[in-house]
Design an enzyme around this catalytic site. Structure first.
Site, PDB file in Angstrom:
ATOM      1  N   ARG A 298       0.829  -1.203   0.000  1.00  0.00           N
ATOM      2  CA  ARG A 298       0.000   0.000   0.000  1.00  0.00           C
ATOM      3  C   ARG A 298       0.865   1.255   0.000  1.00  0.00           C
ATOM      4  O   ARG A 298       0.569   2.223  -0.700  1.00  0.00           O
ATOM      5  CB  ARG A 298      -0.950  -0.028   1.197  1.00  0.00           C
ATOM      6  CG  ARG A 298      -2.106  -0.998   0.990  1.00  0.00           C
ATOM      7  CD  ARG A 298      -2.932  -1.240   2.231  1.00  0.00           C
ATOM      8  NE  ARG A 298      -4.074  -2.102   1.900  1.00  0.00           N
ATOM      9  CZ  ARG A 298      -4.922  -2.602   2.785  1.00  0.00           C
ATOM     10  NH1 ARG A 298      -4.759  -2.344   4.081  1.00  0.00           N
ATOM     11  NH2 ARG A 298      -5.927  -3.368   2.389  1.00  0.00           N
ATOM     12  N   HIS A 441      -6.294  -0.887  -6.790  1.00  0.00           N
ATOM     13  CA  HIS A 441      -5.622  -2.084  -6.280  1.00  0.00           C
ATOM     14  C   HIS A 441      -4.996  -1.851  -4.905  1.00  0.00           C
ATOM     15  O   HIS A 441      -4.824  -0.729  -4.457  1.00  0.00           O
ATOM     16  CB  HIS A 441      -4.597  -2.624  -7.293  1.00  0.00           C
ATOM     17  CG  HIS A 441      -3.384  -1.772  -7.520  1.00  0.00           C
ATOM     18  ND1 HIS A 441      -2.218  -2.278  -8.031  1.00  0.00           N
ATOM     19  CD2 HIS A 441      -3.159  -0.458  -7.322  1.00  0.00           C
ATOM     20  CE1 HIS A 441      -1.319  -1.330  -8.127  1.00  0.00           C
ATOM     21  NE2 HIS A 441      -1.870  -0.213  -7.714  1.00  0.00           N
ATOM     22  N   GLU A 442      -4.690  -2.958  -4.252  1.00  0.00           N
ATOM     23  CA  GLU A 442      -4.188  -2.977  -2.865  1.00  0.00           C
ATOM     24  C   GLU A 442      -5.154  -2.300  -1.898  1.00  0.00           C
ATOM     25  O   GLU A 442      -4.745  -1.626  -0.954  1.00  0.00           O
ATOM     26  CB  GLU A 442      -2.797  -2.333  -2.775  1.00  0.00           C
ATOM     27  CG  GLU A 442      -1.748  -3.006  -3.625  1.00  0.00           C
ATOM     28  CD  GLU A 442      -1.633  -4.503  -3.366  1.00  0.00           C
ATOM     29  OE1 GLU A 442      -1.987  -4.950  -2.262  1.00  0.00           O
ATOM     30  OE2 GLU A 442      -1.218  -5.222  -4.287  1.00  0.00           O
ATOM     31  N   GLY A 443      -6.432  -2.500  -2.108  1.00  0.00           N
ATOM     32  CA  GLY A 443      -7.456  -1.912  -1.245  1.00  0.00           C
ATOM     33  C   GLY A 443      -8.001  -0.649  -1.857  1.00  0.00           C
ATOM     34  O   GLY A 443      -7.289   0.354  -1.943  1.00  0.00           O
ATOM     35  N   GLN A 448     -10.027   1.684   2.102  1.00  0.00           N
ATOM     36  CA  GLN A 448      -9.089   2.434   2.941  1.00  0.00           C
ATOM     37  C   GLN A 448      -9.823   3.398   3.863  1.00  0.00           C
ATOM     38  O   GLN A 448      -9.423   3.602   5.013  1.00  0.00           O
ATOM     39  CB  GLN A 448      -8.102   3.203   2.057  1.00  0.00           C
ATOM     40  CG  GLN A 448      -7.251   2.349   1.144  1.00  0.00           C
ATOM     41  CD  GLN A 448      -6.398   1.348   1.879  1.00  0.00           C
ATOM     42  OE1 GLN A 448      -5.914   1.604   2.973  1.00  0.00           O
ATOM     43  NE2 GLN A 448      -6.211   0.180   1.286  1.00  0.00           N
TER      44      GLN A 448
END
Length: 600
Positions: A298, A441-443, A448
């Site tokens: 992240r 991507h990545e949350g 978040q």
């Protein structure tokens, strides 16, 4: 593309005037380093980025990976670039000298890697993923797993991935269906499907080590039933040689809007009933382990978003200085010379917005890297704990705020180039397409925001939040010593006061069980919280700029004045503009919450 790599003066300002990188050399672990060794590493990174990464950035976008005979095929320029990265030592930049690394602070490692992200975000993602996977095995793997898989990864012979997402579940990891059955010999047999696996197949290494989330037969429901497994593309024999191909099938490649040079894969595990995997750590604790790699990723995604925004800003700045067009509003003589478009006020506005977004985010990204160093090498346990708590709180901001606002910077870069910006003959349209992935991507941005408001604020009884508020108050107190910073400081103080009140009220709702209502507008909360953090970081930069101007170095005067003007823009334009979102949060507006499916 050299002009888009990174402004050396701004990097030096961040490292040595704002974040005091030289102070790290007074710690025992970094005692063999100095500003000279730091600058040498940065110089090497810039050279490799210019020579090997930047030249094929456009080509890898135009000629994306191909699925041929069950394998992913890349353009030939990618491997020499990755090999140069590894040979220069950046693959193990933070590892100790005894382990063959450069023993660089995380701050310097991130600063070096930023050059590769700016030059070619797609190619740089392959080593980034591999580094995260190797850290995961190093932290939680057994000694046998480290010898069999970690050592070749550190040598750059094996690469790694993270395999989380499944077709039916998306971001909802509690609903994954990939299963792992004990095989009786200490290994497991996995069966399932994963999608959007970046770097899931490529010809850049001898082997690919997939870090896979799956559930055991006795797994409890939800995220508490997830375990973590090492699943190699090729099995590894006891003597370290490669064995037979594992039952991991590349089912296909996704064709993306941007970031095309990185393979995005669909992987099938166990189609033939013989996908061998190895349990990492204890059963059912896989998600907790994976969060280490996810959080590293992240921060890496945030830095990637920053560098794409930065590249677009620098390109459009150079373009605006060289492109003559039109005359100023008071220039009525058509026979007079056209002016460079940077002389037009609205172009200045768009450049100033970009500068405020990307340089504010860049400061935050490097500040988070400095926190990692404090987390691991600060002198006292209390200092290390404080750094860890603050980093946890800021991680959703580091990932999401740049992903949104550095993307806006890319949009502005296109606007400055006008019709040229909308063509593939200029790089700013690719920067925009590449950066559009980062809010996803990545949350995602929404995930978040839920993490920040629903979990991180009250983690460790709010220790990280108390720290952050104390740091902002201290910055404001130092800024109060400069009359010139009053107009910058006061909007931040007013914003923090109202944000604190809103935060207390929302946390009260959560404590009272009003979860859906409290989190309904979490995306707005993430914005106003992020603006508070970036506003604080700009105030810190303004303080250092005032100090620099006071030092009397005439050569740097324009640089420092530019910093003060960008800080002025963000703190007097952007931060006060959050009042509308704060009012919606105060009112607990339920417009989105109460909307019904049928009404669409």
């Amino acid at each position: 593309m050299t002009e888009t790599l990174l402004c050396p003066r701004n990097l030096a300002f961040e490292l040595y005037e704002v974040l005091d990188a030289e102070a790290l050399t007074r710690r025992e672990h970094f005692a063999d380093h100095s500003r000279e060794t730091f600058d040498a590493a940065i110089g090497t990174a810039r050279t490799i980025a210019e020579k090997y990464f930047a030249p094929h950035n456009r080509k890898s976008d135009e000629h994306e990976p191909q699925y041929i005979n069950g394998e992913a095929v890349l353009i030939p320029e990618v491997k020499p670039a990755v090999d140069a990265f590894i040979e220069a030592g950046f693959h193990n930049a933070q590892r100790s000298f005894d382990d063959g690394g450069m023993q660089l602070p995380n701050l310097l490692s991130r600063a070096c890697f930023a050059h590769f992200q700016s030059a070619n975000i797609a190619t740089s993602s392959y080593p980034m993923l591999s580094m995260g996977a190797s850290h995961l095995i190093e932290t939680f793997g057994s000694e046998e797993q480290k010898q069999r898989f970690l050592q070749p990864m550190l040598e750059g012979r094996f690469f790694g991935t993270m395999a989380l997402t499944e077709p039916h579940a998306g971001s909802s990891l509690s609903d994954i269906r990939t299963r792992a059955e004990p095989a009786g010999d200490g290994s497991y047999r996995l069966k399932g499907n994963k999608i959007f696996i970046s770097g899931g197949d490529h010809p850049l290494s001898e082997n690919i080590v997939h870090m896979v989330l799956a559930k055991l037969p006795d797994a409890p429901p939800g995220v508490k039933g997830i375990s973590l497994f090492i699943v190699p593309k090729f099995l590894v024999n006891d003597d370290g040689s490669l064995g037979q191909r594992n039952d991991v099938l590349l089912a296909g490649l996704f064709h993306k809007m941007g970031w095309r040079g990185t393979t995005s894969t669909a992987l099938n595990f166990g189609d033939n009933g013989n996908c061998v995997g190895y349990l990492v750590g204890e059963p059912h604790k896989g998600l907790a382990y994976m969060f280490q790699m996810m959080n590293e990723a992240r921060i890496g995604v945030g830095m990637g978003a920053i560098m794409l925004g930065y590249a677009g800003y620098l390109y459009s700045l150079n373009y605006a200085r060289e492109r003559p067009q039109g005359r100023l509003p008071d220039g009525k003589d058509p026979a007079s010379s056209q002016v460079p478009i940077i002389e037009h006020t609205d172009v200045k506005r768009m450049l100033l917005m970009q500068k405020a977004y990307v340089e504010g985010a860049f400061d935050l990204g490097l500040y988070s890297a400095r926190l990692v160093d404090d987390e691991h090498t600060a002198e006292s346990d209390e200092e290390r704990r404080n750094a860890s708590e603050l980093l946890d709180l800021l991680t959703p901001i580091v990932k999401s705020w740049p992903s949104e606002y550095c993307l806006k910077a890319n949009e502005l870069a296109i606007q400055i180039l006008g019709g040229h910006g909308y063509t593939r003959e200029y790089p700013v349209e690719q920067y925009y397409r590449d950066n559009r992935l980062n809010p996803i991507h990545e949350g995602t941005h929404g995930i978040q925001s839920l993490d920040l408001l629903g979990r991180k604020l009250m983690q460790n009884k709010g220790a990280g939040l108390r720290q952050l508020l104390g740091l902002i108050q201290a910055s404001c107190a130092r800024a109060a010593e400069y009359d010139s910073l009053t107009a910058l400081r006061q909007p931040l103080e007013q914003h923090i006061a109202r944000l604190t009140s809103v935060t207390q009220a929302l946390l009260g709702d959560l404590a009272a069980g009003k979860v859906n209502q409290a989190l309904a507008n979490s995306a707005l909360y993430l914005k106003v919280f992020g603006h508070a953090v970036i506003g604080w970081r700009w105030l810190e930069q303004a303080l250092r700029a005032e100090r620099g101007l006071g030092g009397g170095n005439a050569a740097d005067a324009d640089f420092y004045r530019g910093k003060l003007q960008a800080a002025r823009y963000f703190l007097t334009w952007e931060v006060p503009a959050c009042e509308h979102e704060l009012a919606i949060l105060e009112a607990r507006d339920d417009t989105c919450l109460t909307m019904q499916d049928a009404w669409f």
